[in-house]
Design a protein around this motif. Structure first.
Motif, PDB file in Angstrom:
ATOM      1  N   ASP A 132       0.321  20.466  -3.991  1.00  0.00           N
ATOM      2  CA  ASP A 132      -0.761  19.172  -3.313  1.00  0.00           C
ATOM      3  C   ASP A 132      -0.116  18.197  -3.142  1.00  0.00           C
ATOM      4  OD1 ASP A 132      -1.058  19.625  -6.049  1.00  0.00           O
ATOM      5  OD2 ASP A 132      -3.097  18.910  -5.910  1.00  0.00           O
ATOM      6  N   THR A 133       1.158  17.646  -3.891  1.00  0.00           N
ATOM      7  CA  THR A 133       1.728  16.523  -3.484  1.00  0.00           C
ATOM      8  C   THR A 133       2.906  16.438  -2.870  1.00  0.00           C
ATOM      9  OG1 THR A 133       3.047  16.632  -5.594  1.00  0.00           O
ATOM     10  CG2 THR A 133       0.728  15.777  -6.514  1.00  0.00           C
ATOM     11  N   MET A 134       3.243  17.541  -2.127  1.00  0.00           N
ATOM     12  CA  MET A 134       4.324  17.674  -1.269  1.00  0.00           C
ATOM     13  C   MET A 134       4.232  16.908  -0.205  1.00  0.00           C
ATOM     14  SD  MET A 134       5.529  21.663  -1.879  1.00  0.00           S
ATOM     15  CE  MET A 134       5.950  22.267  -3.230  1.00  0.00           C
ATOM     16  N   ARG A 135       2.959  16.662   0.607  1.00  0.00           N
ATOM     17  CA  ARG A 135       3.050  16.059   1.652  1.00  0.00           C
ATOM     18  C   ARG A 135       2.445  14.540   1.544  1.00  0.00           C
ATOM     19  NH1 ARG A 135       0.979  21.303   2.822  1.00  0.00           N
ATOM     20  NH2 ARG A 135       2.574  22.387   4.301  1.00  0.00           N
ATOM     21  N   MET A 136       3.076  13.555   2.047  1.00  0.00           N
ATOM     22  CA  MET A 136       2.502  12.274   1.879  1.00  0.00           C
ATOM     23  C   MET A 136       1.161  12.316   2.574  1.00  0.00           C
ATOM     24  SD  MET A 136       4.422   8.795   2.775  1.00  0.00           S
ATOM     25  CE  MET A 136       5.634   9.098   2.129  1.00  0.00           C
ATOM     26  N   ARG A 137       1.010  12.875   3.698  1.00  0.00           N
ATOM     27  CA  ARG A 137      -0.319  12.806   4.410  1.00  0.00           C
ATOM     28  C   ARG A 137      -1.418  13.159   3.531  1.00  0.00           C
ATOM     29  NH1 ARG A 137       2.256  16.722   7.440  1.00  0.00           N
ATOM     30  NH2 ARG A 137       1.171  18.653   7.467  1.00  0.00           N
ATOM     31  N   SER A 138      -1.347  14.172   2.389  1.00  0.00           N
ATOM     32  CA  SER A 138      -2.284  14.576   1.906  1.00  0.00           C
ATOM     33  C   SER A 138      -2.960  13.662   0.727  1.00  0.00           C
ATOM     34  CB  SER A 138      -1.766  15.899   1.118  1.00  0.00           C
ATOM     35  OG  SER A 138      -1.326  16.863   1.986  1.00  0.00           O
ATOM     36  N   GLY A 139      -2.060  12.325   0.615  1.00  0.00           N
ATOM     37  CA  GLY A 139      -2.599  11.493  -0.383  1.00  0.00           C
ATOM     38  C   GLY A 139      -3.781  10.493   0.236  1.00  0.00           C
ATOM     39  N   LYS A 140      -4.053   9.517  -0.379  1.00  0.00           N
ATOM     40  CA  LYS A 140      -4.974   8.690   0.046  1.00  0.00           C
ATOM     41  C   LYS A 140      -4.491   7.272   0.013  1.00  0.00           C
ATOM     42  CE  LYS A 140      -9.359   6.251  -1.083  1.00  0.00           C
ATOM     43  NZ  LYS A 140     -10.494   6.049  -2.118  1.00  0.00           N
TER      44      LYS A 140
ATOM     45  N   GLU B  15       1.023  -1.198  -0.014  1.00  0.00           N
ATOM     46  CA  GLU B  15       0.029  -0.015   0.020  1.00  0.00           C
ATOM     47  C   GLU B  15       0.959   1.079  -0.178  1.00  0.00           C
ATOM     48  OE1 GLU B  15      -2.289  -0.315   3.468  1.00  0.00           O
ATOM     49  OE2 GLU B  15      -3.904  -1.402   2.474  1.00  0.00           O
ATOM     50  N   GLY B  16       0.302   2.326  -0.305  1.00  0.00           N
ATOM     51  CA  GLY B  16       1.138   3.488  -0.539  1.00  0.00           C
ATOM     52  C   GLY B  16       0.185   4.767  -0.535  1.00  0.00           C
ATOM     53  N   SER B  17       0.616   6.096  -0.519  1.00  0.00           N
ATOM     54  CA  SER B  17       0.023   7.158  -0.416  1.00  0.00           C
ATOM     55  C   SER B  17       0.060   7.803  -1.799  1.00  0.00           C
ATOM     56  CB  SER B  17       0.550   8.201   0.697  1.00  0.00           C
ATOM     57  OG  SER B  17      -0.243   9.410   0.424  1.00  0.00           O
ATOM     58  N   VAL B  18      -1.297   7.666  -2.464  1.00  0.00           N
ATOM     59  CA  VAL B  18      -1.684   8.226  -3.784  1.00  0.00           C
ATOM     60  C   VAL B  18      -2.336   9.313  -4.017  1.00  0.00           C
ATOM     61  CG1 VAL B  18      -2.466   7.417  -5.977  1.00  0.00           C
ATOM     62  CG2 VAL B  18      -1.373   5.726  -4.640  1.00  0.00           C
ATOM     63  N   HIS B  19      -1.584  10.624  -4.602  1.00  0.00           N
ATOM     64  CA  HIS B  19      -2.519  11.747  -4.826  1.00  0.00           C
ATOM     65  C   HIS B  19      -3.540  11.494  -5.665  1.00  0.00           C
ATOM     66  CE1 HIS B  19      -3.197  15.538  -6.822  1.00  0.00           C
ATOM     67  NE2 HIS B  19      -3.111  15.974  -5.754  1.00  0.00           N
ATOM     68  N   SER B  20      -3.173  10.802  -7.077  1.00  0.00           N
ATOM     69  CA  SER B  20      -4.252  10.771  -8.105  1.00  0.00           C
ATOM     70  C   SER B  20      -3.663   9.532  -9.307  1.00  0.00           C
ATOM     71  CB  SER B  20      -4.761  12.022  -8.614  1.00  0.00           C
ATOM     72  OG  SER B  20      -3.575  12.609  -9.255  1.00  0.00           O
ATOM     73  N   TRP B  21      -4.525   9.352 -10.161  1.00  0.00           N
ATOM     74  CA  TRP B  21      -3.756   8.899 -11.332  1.00  0.00           C
ATOM     75  C   TRP B  21      -4.836   9.330 -12.534  1.00  0.00           C
ATOM     76  CZ3 TRP B  21      -5.555   4.582  -7.837  1.00  0.00           C
ATOM     77  CH2 TRP B  21      -6.921   4.359  -8.037  1.00  0.00           C
ATOM     78  N   ASP B  22      -4.141   9.283 -13.655  1.00  0.00           N
ATOM     79  CA  ASP B  22      -4.727  10.041 -14.842  1.00  0.00           C
ATOM     80  C   ASP B  22      -3.961   9.423 -16.113  1.00  0.00           C
ATOM     81  OD1 ASP B  22      -6.333  11.795 -16.254  1.00  0.00           O
ATOM     82  OD2 ASP B  22      -5.170  13.588 -15.790  1.00  0.00           O
ATOM     83  N   LEU B  23      -4.888   9.576 -17.276  1.00  0.00           N
ATOM     84  CA  LEU B  23      -4.449   9.411 -18.394  1.00  0.00           C
ATOM     85  C   LEU B  23      -3.706  10.472 -19.399  1.00  0.00           C
ATOM     86  CD1 LEU B  23      -6.816   7.230 -20.160  1.00  0.00           C
ATOM     87  CD2 LEU B  23      -4.817   6.383 -19.209  1.00  0.00           C
ATOM     88  N   SER B  24      -2.303  10.483 -19.833  1.00  0.00           N
ATOM     89  CA  SER B  24      -1.812  11.789 -20.184  1.00  0.00           C
ATOM     90  C   SER B  24      -1.026  11.184 -21.682  1.00  0.00           C
ATOM     91  CB  SER B  24      -0.836  12.322 -19.361  1.00  0.00           C
ATOM     92  OG  SER B  24       0.478  11.561 -19.265  1.00  0.00           O
TER      93      SER B  24
END
Length: 275
Positions: free
Chosen positions: A72-80, A35-44
């Protein structure tokens, strides 16, 4: 040793764990689902490696870049907190489309090597389970956390070298440059393909000697297949404001097309493909 989500794990190029048949490196290291702290995912398309990419943005970064467009990705705790199974299941939905475009999967951030076991799990499964071309998008500052096993599952490294002048680098990122250079040399020794990224910021990184320093270093490596000269922009400023963070480059202009062309020419003079 480093501690990741409550588990002590070895880090560094020599770190290794015994992997049994049917077991991924992360599962062998943690003895539990990764498991990890994920901000988001996307297609680019076109900005995170070749072709259309499934990009996973991990949370947390040891750098505090003045021009970061994803503060908004700087802090690990901000992720899910997210399982690798969930990320792979989402990526699996797009594998046919991605493969048809000549694309792949990119692990980005934040800084993915702040979570090396989770990043390694994703890279391993994107490559081996889904059959996708893999890319690691990193500043290189935590390159020592990338084990040889992790790098074996990486087809391409998107490496940021943000300045050659050490004082400027420290001002831009809050960190020293040398770990990134050490990682770049290691990637060259491994023959790992690199796309180098350099952000051109007027009045900060655009001094000719600074650009020439990065170009000269990159030209000695032998594994840099492309250099992206990225013009500074302020598209992330609203995110800084939303986070109540001071954006100190508010009055800094974007470079002119002529300034960008001059920087590209400096890299090209070292035999590098600059775009």
């Amino acid at each position: 040793m480093t501690v990741l989500f409550g588990t002590s794990l070895p880090v560094g190029p020599a770190a290794a764990v015994a992997v049994s048949a049917g077991q991924t490196p992360a599962a062998a290291a943690t003895q539990r689902p990764s498991e990890g702290s994920v901000h988001s995912w996307d297609l680019s398309t076109g900005v995170d490696g070749p072709g259309t990419r499934f990009v996973t943005f991990l949370s947390g970064c040891p750098l505090t870049c003045l021009y970061c467009h994803n503060p908004d990705t700087m802090r690990m705790r901000s992720g899910k907190r997210t399982s690798a199974d969930d990320v792979i299941a989402e990526a699996r939905k797009y594998t046919r489309f991605i493969s048809a475009s000549g694309g792949g999967a990119t692990i980005s951030g934040g800084e993915p090597l702040l979570q090396p076991v989770f990043a390694g799990e994703l890279l391993h499964r994107m490559k081996n389970d889904l059959g996708l071309h893999t890319a690691l998008d990193t500043s290189g500052f935590l390159g020592a956390r990338a084990t040889d096993a992790l790098l074996r599952d990486v087809d391409l490294v998107l490496l940021d070298i943000k300045s050659w002048d050490r004082e400027t680098y420290k001002r831009v990122t809050g960190r020293p440059l040398e770990p990134t250079l050490d990682f770049a040399r290691r990637l060259a020794d491994l023959g790992k393909e690199v796309h180098l990224r350099f952000v051109l910021v007027p009045g900060l990184t655009d001094a000719r000697e600074n650009v020439e320093g990065v170009a000269a270093f990159a030209g000695t490596l032998g594994n840099v297949s492309r250099v992206d000269v990225l013009p500074f922009h302020k598209l992330g400023e609203s995110k800084w404001q939303a986070l109540d963070m001071k954006f100190t480059l508010h009055d800094t202009p974007s470079p002119t097309p002529e300034q960008v062309a001059e920087a590209k020419a400096i890299f090209a003079a070292r035999g590098l493909k600059a775009v």
